[in-house]
Design a protein around this motif. Structure first.
Motif, PDB file in Angstrom:
ATOM      1  N   VAL A 442      45.850 -34.468  46.522  1.00 39.40           N
ATOM      2  CA  VAL A 442      47.255 -34.079  46.424  1.00 39.40           C
ATOM      3  C   VAL A 442      48.170 -35.194  46.910  1.00 39.40           C
ATOM      4  CG1 VAL A 442      47.214 -32.936  48.684  1.00 39.40           C
ATOM      5  CG2 VAL A 442      48.928 -32.274  46.987  1.00 39.40           C
ATOM      6  N   THR A 443      47.768 -35.931  47.960  1.00 36.20           N
ATOM      7  CA  THR A 443      48.632 -36.976  48.501  1.00 36.20           C
ATOM      8  C   THR A 443      48.679 -38.194  47.581  1.00 36.20           C
ATOM      9  OG1 THR A 443      46.731 -37.643  49.859  1.00 36.20           O
ATOM     10  CG2 THR A 443      48.435 -36.325  50.920  1.00 36.20           C
ATOM     11  N   LYS A 444      47.534 -38.596  47.052  1.00 31.82           N
ATOM     12  CA  LYS A 444      47.543 -39.795  46.201  1.00 31.82           C
ATOM     13  C   LYS A 444      48.203 -39.530  44.851  1.00 31.82           C
ATOM     14  CE  LYS A 444      42.759 -39.226  44.517  1.00 31.82           C
ATOM     15  NZ  LYS A 444      41.392 -39.812  44.543  1.00 31.82           N
ATOM     16  N   VAL A 445      48.033 -38.322  44.288  1.00 30.59           N
ATOM     17  CA  VAL A 445      48.692 -38.000  43.020  1.00 30.59           C
ATOM     18  C   VAL A 445      50.198 -37.889  43.221  1.00 30.59           C
ATOM     19  CG1 VAL A 445      48.948 -36.229  41.237  1.00 30.59           C
ATOM     20  CG2 VAL A 445      46.667 -36.921  41.995  1.00 30.59           C
ATOM     21  N   ALA A 446      50.618 -37.232  44.319  1.00 29.36           N
ATOM     22  CA  ALA A 446      52.052 -37.091  44.584  1.00 29.36           C
ATOM     23  C   ALA A 446      52.705 -38.451  44.806  1.00 29.36           C
ATOM     24  CB  ALA A 446      52.268 -36.188  45.786  1.00 29.36           C
ATOM     25  N   THR A 447      52.024 -39.345  45.517  1.00 28.89           N
ATOM     26  CA  THR A 447      52.581 -40.682  45.750  1.00 28.89           C
ATOM     27  C   THR A 447      52.677 -41.466  44.452  1.00 28.89           C
ATOM     28  OG1 THR A 447      51.617 -40.691  47.964  1.00 28.89           O
ATOM     29  CG2 THR A 447      52.301 -42.803  47.063  1.00 28.89           C
ATOM     30  N   MET A 448      51.662 -41.364  43.607  1.00 23.38           N
ATOM     31  CA  MET A 448      51.683 -42.083  42.335  1.00 23.38           C
ATOM     32  C   MET A 448      52.800 -41.578  41.429  1.00 23.38           C
ATOM     33  SD  MET A 448      50.275 -44.566  40.736  1.00 23.38           S
ATOM     34  CE  MET A 448      48.785 -44.780  41.709  1.00 23.38           C
ATOM     35  N   LEU A 449      53.122 -40.286  41.499  1.00 20.47           N
ATOM     36  CA  LEU A 449      54.159 -39.711  40.646  1.00 20.47           C
ATOM     37  C   LEU A 449      55.522 -39.687  41.323  1.00 20.47           C
ATOM     38  CD1 LEU A 449      52.214 -36.798  38.917  1.00 20.47           C
ATOM     39  CD2 LEU A 449      52.731 -39.089  38.062  1.00 20.47           C
ATOM     40  N   ASP A 450      55.631 -40.355  42.456  1.00 27.08           N
ATOM     41  CA  ASP A 450      56.938 -40.590  43.061  1.00 27.08           C
ATOM     42  C   ASP A 450      57.457 -41.911  42.509  1.00 27.08           C
ATOM     43  OD1 ASP A 450      59.121 -41.295  44.733  1.00 27.08           O
ATOM     44  OD2 ASP A 450      58.324 -40.040  46.341  1.00 27.08           O
ATOM     45  N   PRO A 451      58.525 -41.903  41.709  1.00 27.96           N
ATOM     46  CA  PRO A 451      58.971 -43.138  41.032  1.00 27.96           C
ATOM     47  C   PRO A 451      59.419 -44.228  41.987  1.00 27.96           C
ATOM     48  CG  PRO A 451      60.618 -41.401  40.811  1.00 27.96           C
ATOM     49  CD  PRO A 451      59.404 -40.752  41.412  1.00 27.96           C
ATOM     50  N   ARG A 452      59.573 -43.927  43.265  1.00 29.47           N
ATOM     51  CA  ARG A 452      59.952 -44.950  44.240  1.00 29.47           C
ATOM     52  C   ARG A 452      58.739 -45.771  44.694  1.00 29.47           C
ATOM     53  NH1 ARG A 452      62.442 -40.926  48.547  1.00 29.47           N
ATOM     54  NH2 ARG A 452      60.399 -40.002  48.049  1.00 29.47           N
ATOM     55  N   PHE A 453      57.519 -45.211  44.563  1.00 27.81           N
ATOM     56  CA  PHE A 453      56.339 -45.835  45.146  1.00 27.81           C
ATOM     57  C   PHE A 453      55.327 -46.301  44.092  1.00 27.81           C
ATOM     58  CE2 PHE A 453      57.513 -42.508  48.446  1.00 27.81           C
ATOM     59  CZ  PHE A 453      58.287 -43.378  49.178  1.00 27.81           C
ATOM     60  N   LYS A 454      54.808 -45.352  43.302  1.00 28.98           N
ATOM     61  CA  LYS A 454      53.757 -45.628  42.311  1.00 28.98           C
ATOM     62  C   LYS A 454      52.566 -46.317  42.998  1.00 28.98           C
ATOM     63  CE  LYS A 454      57.130 -45.867  38.544  1.00 28.98           C
ATOM     64  NZ  LYS A 454      57.666 -46.653  37.418  1.00 28.98           N
ATOM     65  N   LYS A 455      52.028 -47.381  42.380  1.00 29.20           N
ATOM     66  CA  LYS A 455      50.839 -48.042  42.927  1.00 29.20           C
ATOM     67  C   LYS A 455      51.137 -48.880  44.166  1.00 29.20           C
ATOM     68  CE  LYS A 455      48.040 -48.573  38.717  1.00 29.20           C
ATOM     69  NZ  LYS A 455      47.327 -49.544  37.859  1.00 29.20           N
ATOM     70  N   GLU A 456      52.377 -49.304  44.317  1.00 23.49           N
ATOM     71  CA  GLU A 456      52.715 -50.259  45.374  1.00 23.49           C
ATOM     72  C   GLU A 456      52.661 -49.653  46.770  1.00 23.49           C
ATOM     73  OE1 GLU A 456      53.233 -52.092  41.830  1.00 23.49           O
ATOM     74  OE2 GLU A 456      54.115 -50.160  42.397  1.00 23.49           O
ATOM     75  N   ALA A 457      52.587 -48.332  46.917  1.00 26.01           N
ATOM     76  CA  ALA A 457      52.550 -47.716  48.240  1.00 26.01           C
ATOM     77  C   ALA A 457      51.141 -47.687  48.820  1.00 26.01           C
ATOM     78  CB  ALA A 457      53.096 -46.290  48.170  1.00 26.01           C
ATOM     79  N   PHE A 458      50.124 -47.963  48.002  1.00 28.85           N
ATOM     80  CA  PHE A 458      48.737 -47.849  48.450  1.00 28.85           C
ATOM     81  C   PHE A 458      48.275 -49.149  49.111  1.00 28.85           C
ATOM     82  CE2 PHE A 458      49.203 -44.603  45.298  1.00 28.85           C
ATOM     83  CZ  PHE A 458      48.313 -43.598  45.641  1.00 28.85           C
ATOM     84  N   ARG A 459      47.512 -49.001  50.172  1.00 25.45           N
ATOM     85  CA  ARG A 459      46.881 -50.152  50.798  1.00 25.45           C
ATOM     86  C   ARG A 459      45.619 -50.549  50.044  1.00 25.45           C
ATOM     87  NH1 ARG A 459      44.550 -49.881  55.117  1.00 25.45           N
ATOM     88  NH2 ARG A 459      45.031 -51.906  56.029  1.00 25.45           N
ATOM     89  N   SER A 460      44.930 -49.564  49.464  1.00 22.84           N
ATOM     90  CA  SER A 460      43.686 -49.818  48.758  1.00 22.84           C
ATOM     91  C   SER A 460      43.915 -49.710  47.255  1.00 22.84           C
ATOM     92  CB  SER A 460      42.620 -48.807  49.196  1.00 22.84           C
ATOM     93  OG  SER A 460      41.482 -48.875  48.361  1.00 22.84           O
ATOM     94  N   ALA A 461      43.563 -50.749  46.519  1.00 22.70           N
ATOM     95  CA  ALA A 461      43.718 -50.734  45.070  1.00 22.70           C
ATOM     96  C   ALA A 461      42.802 -49.704  44.418  1.00 22.70           C
ATOM     97  CB  ALA A 461      43.437 -52.123  44.504  1.00 22.70           C
ATOM     98  N   SER A 462      41.626 -49.482  45.011  1.00 22.84           N
ATOM     99  CA  SER A 462      40.704 -48.495  44.441  1.00 22.84           C
ATOM    100  C   SER A 462      41.266 -47.083  44.542  1.00 22.84           C
ATOM    101  CB  SER A 462      39.354 -48.582  45.150  1.00 22.84           C
ATOM    102  OG  SER A 462      39.495 -48.295  46.531  1.00 22.84           O
TER     103      SER A 462
END
Length: 602
Positions: A442-462
């Protein structure tokens, strides 16, 4: 015998019968109008035909008339046979009638809302000062009794607000809940459940569903919690709509979610507090923090010392001290901030007061200064993710990364060895407790679908890639996926006609369509930091419909169970020593009407 003492002549039976026949017939007693709304029962009692309440009549209709005035004021009519000179002159015979039933009902409803909102006891209507105040405002208004408040007006307000909330929840596809248990002053254990959802106008809403005792009051194990939660969710017809349950880290709560087969999310604010508490038990700072607590306790327990502290502050504002409470988030940081703010006044009063604890040394002040700086980001993070009117679930991953980055960049700002030890302990806590949120669905999907963050908010690319893959699979499972296509021309064109059959027979799969839509979203520009994710999805067209549904499903989940905590605070103000005998059903209704006041504005 003298004629003065002569007895009256005795009449014969025939004469008496003749006299009775000549007497006028007795006027038949008129039946009261209340019997239009009551049916008479055996044993001097009557049953209301409107609400099935049974009342004792006692040989008169006073109880029945009072019931109609309280519960069914619009049914009261005065027959011509019961009219008085006052009613003939259009002057009401009672204060309540003079006020008018419609206005009386509105005032009663406003009174009940005041009791619920301001946490007043039902007996407020019996307080002399309040009655005198109401009499000055409107002498014609007759206050309802405390029994009417609890059994009629509260029931009506609760029923109306519950009906409105039911209508809203019927139109919701997905929601999340928070839950926690608490014990009242009467030593009764309650379970509070709050619901979080997105409205059709793309707004986050939170509502209290229930504050009741467990189904089995003598057992607080996970099975009993699970069955109690199931009963509440089934009653609201929400069980199949709940996507996540947010609670603290208690093992009984985690197991209860497993029994319900619902996704569990640990409260992010609780986790932050655990990290801070683990770092502050270090031997290097335990002594200085204990000394701070003794100093605060001394001023809290001595009115003379507290007065001297206010006098010793030279600025225009007078500050008090804040005591640390382990269960209160960031209270240690608040205690340190306040001590450092008025440390000169604190030291002066301690040196001048008999039997006072010793003041803080320069070395201890340096340690506290480092702690204030190190703990500041945790206080900011807790406040940021504890909101209830905006999306918080998508903040967990970027906030965790930001905390790690800020703590790692403090090397040139920390001055003491104790500060470095606490900083390193906090970094270890972040690595151990916070980074696991990147792996939760739920946290990773919600962050990815937040247009302010997307992939750039993650520390791990995987972790970012796995979030994209999870979204892609969910989109592929949708049957109504829409993809933008170039417009087709229907005009007859002989050129390149060999391509038409190939285009028509081109195979399109849901997975390929999902890849196209998701790529369009990810390659678009990021939204500005001040925009709400729900406002972004609100204006997206039909091409993004599938992503919008997934976003709404996940963004409604709160990051913390703070709404349950706030409900505890409100319930604690309701179940006070003055109201310790409140029935559980009234506690539930009072908490519901108090916390869900926004429903009355609909």
């Amino acid at each position: 015998m003298s004629s003065f003492f002569r007895l009256p002549e005795k009449r014969s039976c025939a004469e008496e019968d003749s006299a009775k026949e000549n007497e006028p017939a007795a006027k038949k007693k008129c039946r009261s109008y209340v019997w239009k709304h009551f049916s008479q029962l055996e044993g001097n009692s009557a049953k209301c035909l409107l609400c099935s309440q049974v009342y004792k009549t006692g040989g008169n209709t006073t109880n029945l008339i009072n019931h109609l005035k309280r519960s069914h004021p619009t049914t009261i009519t005065t027959p011509k046979s019961e009219q008085t000179l006052g009613s003939f002159l259009n002057v009401a015979t009672t204060k309540g009638d003079a006020l008018g039933s419609t206005r009386k009902a509105k005032l009663d409803e406003a009174l009940m809302k005041m009791v619920a909102t301001d946490l007043q006891p039902f007996r407020v209507v019996e307080d002399t000062g309040f009655r005198n105040f109401v009499r000055c405002l409107d002498p014609q208004y007759v206050l309802p009794s405390r029994t009417t408040l609890s059994s009629v007006l509260l029931e009506n307000l609760y029923g109306e607000m519950k009906r409105k909330l039911n209508v809203m929840l019927e139109n919701v596809s997905h929601c999340a809940i928070t839950t926690d248990g608490w014990t009242s002053r009467a030593n009764d254990h309650y379970l509070t459940v709050t619901c979080h959802f997105v409205t059709d106008t793309f707004q986050i809403k939170s509502a209290v569903l229930s504050t009741n005792k467990l189904l089995c009051e003598t057992n607080q194990n996970s099975e009993n919690i699970a069955e109690s939660l199931r009963a509440i969710l089934v009653d609201w017809n929400l069980f199949h709509k709940v996507t996540s349950i947010v609670t603290d880290n208690a093992s009984s709560m985690i197991k209860a979610c497993t029994l319900l087969e619902k996704r569990h999310l640990p409260c992010f604010a609780h986790t932050l507090n655990l990290i801070v508490q683990d770092a502050l038990i270090s031997e290097s700072v335990k002594d200085v923090l204990s000394k701070c607590k003794r100093i605060v306790g001394f001023f809290k327990s001595s009115s003379n010392a507290y007065a001297k502290l206010k006098t010793a502050q030279t600025n225009n504002e007078c500050y008090g001290l804040v005591q640390e409470v382990a269960t209160r988030w960031n209270s240690c940081h608040k205690m340190i901030v306040r001590i450092l703010k008025i440390r000169d006044a604190v030291s002066r009063v301690l040196l001048e007061t008999m039997k006072a604890p010793p003041p803080l040394t320069a070395e201890e002040i340096s340690v506290l200064t480092d702690l204030e700086y190190i703990l500041g980001p945790f206080d900011e993070a807790t406040n940021r993710v504890s909101g209830s009117t905006y999306e918080t679930i998508s903040l967990i991953i970027p906030v965790s990364a930001d905390l790690h980055h800020r703590l790692s960049s403090m090397d040139n700002l920390i001055k003491t060895t104790e500060g470095f030890e606490v900083r390193n302990a906090l970094l270890n806590g972040i690595n151990r407790r916070l980074f696991e949120y990147e792996g939760r669905s739920v946290t990773k999907v919600a962050t990815m679908l937040d247009p302010r963050f997307k992939k750039e908010a993650f520390r791990s690319a995987s972790n970012a890639d796995s979030a994209v893959e999870a979204i892609r699979k969910e989109m592929a499972g949708m049957t109504n996926l829409k993809v933008s296509e170039p417009p087709t021309h229907t005009e007859n064109n002989a050129y390149f006609s060999f391509m038409q059959s190939k285009i028509a027979n081109k195979i399109k799969t849901p997975m390929s369509d999902a890849i196209i839509v998701l790529r369009q979203y990810l390659e678009a520009n990021h939204a500005t930091p001040n925009i709400s994710p729900l406002d972004y999805w609100k204006v997206q067209d039909i091409r993004m419909e599938s992503l919008k549904k997934i976003a709404l499903k996940n963004l409604c989940v709160p990051a913390c169970s703070t709404e349950s905590e706030r409900t505890f605070s409100r319930a604690g103000c309701i179940v006070t020593d003055r109201r310790a005998a409140l029935k559980a059903k009234n506690v539930d209704k009072l908490v519901f009407t108090s916390k869900n006041q926004w429903l009355s504005e609909i």
